[in-house]
Motif scaffolding. Structure first.
Motif, PDB file in Angstrom:
ATOM      1  N   ARG A   4       0.838  -1.205   0.000  1.00 55.21           N
ATOM      2  CA  ARG A   4       0.000   0.000   0.000  1.00 55.21           C
ATOM      3  C   ARG A   4       0.867   1.247   0.000  1.00 55.21           C
ATOM      4  O   ARG A   4       2.080   1.198   0.229  1.00 55.21           O
ATOM      5  N   ARG A   5       0.200   2.388  -0.256  1.00 58.03           N
ATOM      6  CA  ARG A   5       0.915   3.668  -0.239  1.00 58.03           C
ATOM      7  C   ARG A   5       1.346   4.023   1.188  1.00 58.03           C
ATOM      8  O   ARG A   5       0.625   3.759   2.147  1.00 58.03           O
ATOM      9  N   VAL A   6       2.502   4.602   1.323  1.00 59.01           N
ATOM     10  CA  VAL A   6       3.040   4.981   2.624  1.00 59.01           C
ATOM     11  C   VAL A   6       2.201   6.098   3.254  1.00 59.01           C
ATOM     12  O   VAL A   6       1.552   6.880   2.548  1.00 59.01           O
ATOM     13  N   THR A   7       2.202   6.162   4.563  1.00 61.32           N
ATOM     14  CA  THR A   7       1.574   7.251   5.302  1.00 61.32           C
ATOM     15  C   THR A   7       2.609   7.846   6.260  1.00 61.32           C
ATOM     16  O   THR A   7       3.661   7.250   6.512  1.00 61.32           O
ATOM     17  N   HIS A   8       2.283   8.996   6.802  1.00 60.03           N
ATOM     18  CA  HIS A   8       3.194   9.622   7.768  1.00 60.03           C
ATOM     19  C   HIS A   8       3.380   8.752   9.017  1.00 60.03           C
ATOM     20  O   HIS A   8       4.427   8.811   9.663  1.00 60.03           O
ATOM     21  N   GLU A   9       2.367   7.943   9.325  1.00 60.78           N
ATOM     22  CA  GLU A   9       2.469   7.075  10.498  1.00 60.78           C
ATOM     23  C   GLU A   9       3.508   5.964  10.308  1.00 60.78           C
ATOM     24  O   GLU A   9       3.957   5.349  11.278  1.00 60.78           O
ATOM     25  N   ASP A  10       3.900   5.697   9.064  1.00 68.45           N
ATOM     26  CA  ASP A  10       4.880   4.639   8.787  1.00 68.45           C
ATOM     27  C   ASP A  10       6.327   5.121   8.915  1.00 68.45           C
ATOM     28  O   ASP A  10       7.255   4.295   8.940  1.00 68.45           O
ATOM     29  N   SER A  33      10.189  11.385   4.949  1.00 70.11           N
ATOM     30  CA  SER A  33       9.085  12.283   5.327  1.00 70.11           C
ATOM     31  C   SER A  33       8.676  13.196   4.178  1.00 70.11           C
ATOM     32  O   SER A  33       7.481  13.455   3.960  1.00 70.11           O
ATOM     33  N   VAL A  36       6.373  11.438   1.322  1.00 66.62           N
ATOM     34  CA  VAL A  36       5.031  10.916   1.592  1.00 66.62           C
ATOM     35  C   VAL A  36       3.964  11.641   0.784  1.00 66.62           C
ATOM     36  O   VAL A  36       3.056  11.012   0.220  1.00 66.62           O
ATOM     37  N   ASP A  37       4.049  12.956   0.680  1.00 60.73           N
ATOM     38  CA  ASP A  37       3.005  13.750   0.021  1.00 60.73           C
ATOM     39  C   ASP A  37       3.375  14.173  -1.401  1.00 60.73           C
ATOM     40  O   ASP A  37       2.665  14.987  -2.004  1.00 60.73           O
ATOM     41  N   ARG A  39       3.199  13.981  -5.065  1.00 64.68           N
ATOM     42  CA  ARG A  39       2.267  13.367  -6.009  1.00 64.68           C
ATOM     43  C   ARG A  39       2.942  12.932  -7.309  1.00 64.68           C
ATOM     44  O   ARG A  39       2.321  12.228  -8.128  1.00 64.68           O
ATOM     45  N   ASP A  47       3.220  -4.196   4.249  1.00 65.31           N
ATOM     46  CA  ASP A  47       2.691  -4.211   5.615  1.00 65.31           C
ATOM     47  C   ASP A  47       2.169  -5.624   5.914  1.00 65.31           C
ATOM     48  O   ASP A  47       1.223  -6.093   5.267  1.00 65.31           O
TER      49      ASP A  47
END
Length: 276
Positions: A4-10, A33, A36-37, A39, A47
């Motif tokens: 899946r796509r990464v998130t800031h929580e990862d 960091s 993450v955003d 595009r 995961d």
């Protein structure tokens, strides 16, 4: 395993298992960091439901080209095909956006990664060599002359935007351009040299003619980077020395240069005091 796509929580988990990837560390902890955003790129994670087992990134270089990098697998989960699953997901994302070619860079000593990417459909097309040295003083390279001059150097001359396309047109047919498969570096990524790229280099003051040679350069922090050098056996040493002079003029502390893996060119870089 969920890709899946990464998130800031990862981010914290990714930093924890990538800090010691290589002897020198890794760039992923410093960059993750900011990715993450973004595009224009895709960062995916593997995961397993309890922890992040792997991460990888692919970025668009042009409408038809992409660059894959930063594929890392947690030491506890290697050998289970996770890197391949990450690459498959990133490849599918690229093809949905009209990308026709994906490139990556692997150190020649990294045999495991070379075997892996070959299995997933990648093939070797070019072997770029990275040459570097400190600016000023002597060099520890025994093949160099410590920066002392043994002949006159033709100074570099900036190329105007109007002439950029002419130089770009010569790159695919030159010995250096053929060895590099027409690629030009952007940091540690590579993409095909186009008229637009050459013209932008000229507009930014980074397109140079040195006798019969020419180069694309950038100044990043305190490093003077040569993204492309087109030369010949007679002029290569003088061209590299002229570029080192430019680096000194720009008050750079370090000099870095991507060159084709051609014997006379790598020898010229060594004679100019560069380590390869």
């Amino acid at each position: 395993m969920d890709i899946r796509r990464v998130t800031h929580e990862d981010v914290d988990e990714i930093v924890a298992f990538t800090e010691g990837t290589f002897e020198w560390g890794d760039y992923v902890p410093d960059m993750i960091s900011s990715w993450v955003d973004d595009r224009d790129s895709l960062v995916v994670v593997a995961d397993n439901g309890s922890e992040i087992a792997g991460v990888g990134r692919v970025m668009l270089m042009s409408p038809s080209e992409a660059w894959s990098h930063a594929v890392r697998v947690h030491p506890d989960h290697r050998g289970h095909g996770i890197a391949g699953d990450l690459l498959d997901t990133m490849t599918a994302w690229c093809f949905k956006r009209g990308v026709s070619i994906i490139r990556l860079l692997i150190d020649d000593t990294n045999k495991a990664s070379k075997r892996h990417v070959t299995k997933t459909g990648f093939r070797l097309v070019a072997t770029p060599m990275h040459a570097s040295r400190e600016i000023g003083g002597t060099t520890p390279n025994p093949d160099g002359n410590g920066g002392r001059r043994t002949s006159d150097v033709v100074p570099a001359r900036r190329v105007k935007s109007a002439d950029a396309a002419m130089l770009a047109a010569a790159w695919p047919s030159s010995e250096c351009g053929r060895a590099m498969r027409t690629l030009v570096a952007t940091g540690w990524q590579f993409a095909r040299l186009t008229d637009e790229v050459a013209e932008e280099a000229a507009r930014s003051g980074g397109l140079w003619e040195i006798g019969s040679s020419w180069a694309v350069t950038t100044l990043n922090d305190a490093t003077f980077d040569v993204a492309l050098l087109d030369s010949d056996p007679a002029d290569a040493l003088g061209a590299i020395r002229a570029l080192i002079d430019l680096a000194k003029t720009e008050q750079a502390e370090r000099f870095g240069m991507w060159i084709a893996d051609i014997e006379w060119l790598t020898q010229a870089a060594a004679l100019a005091g560069c380590d390869l």
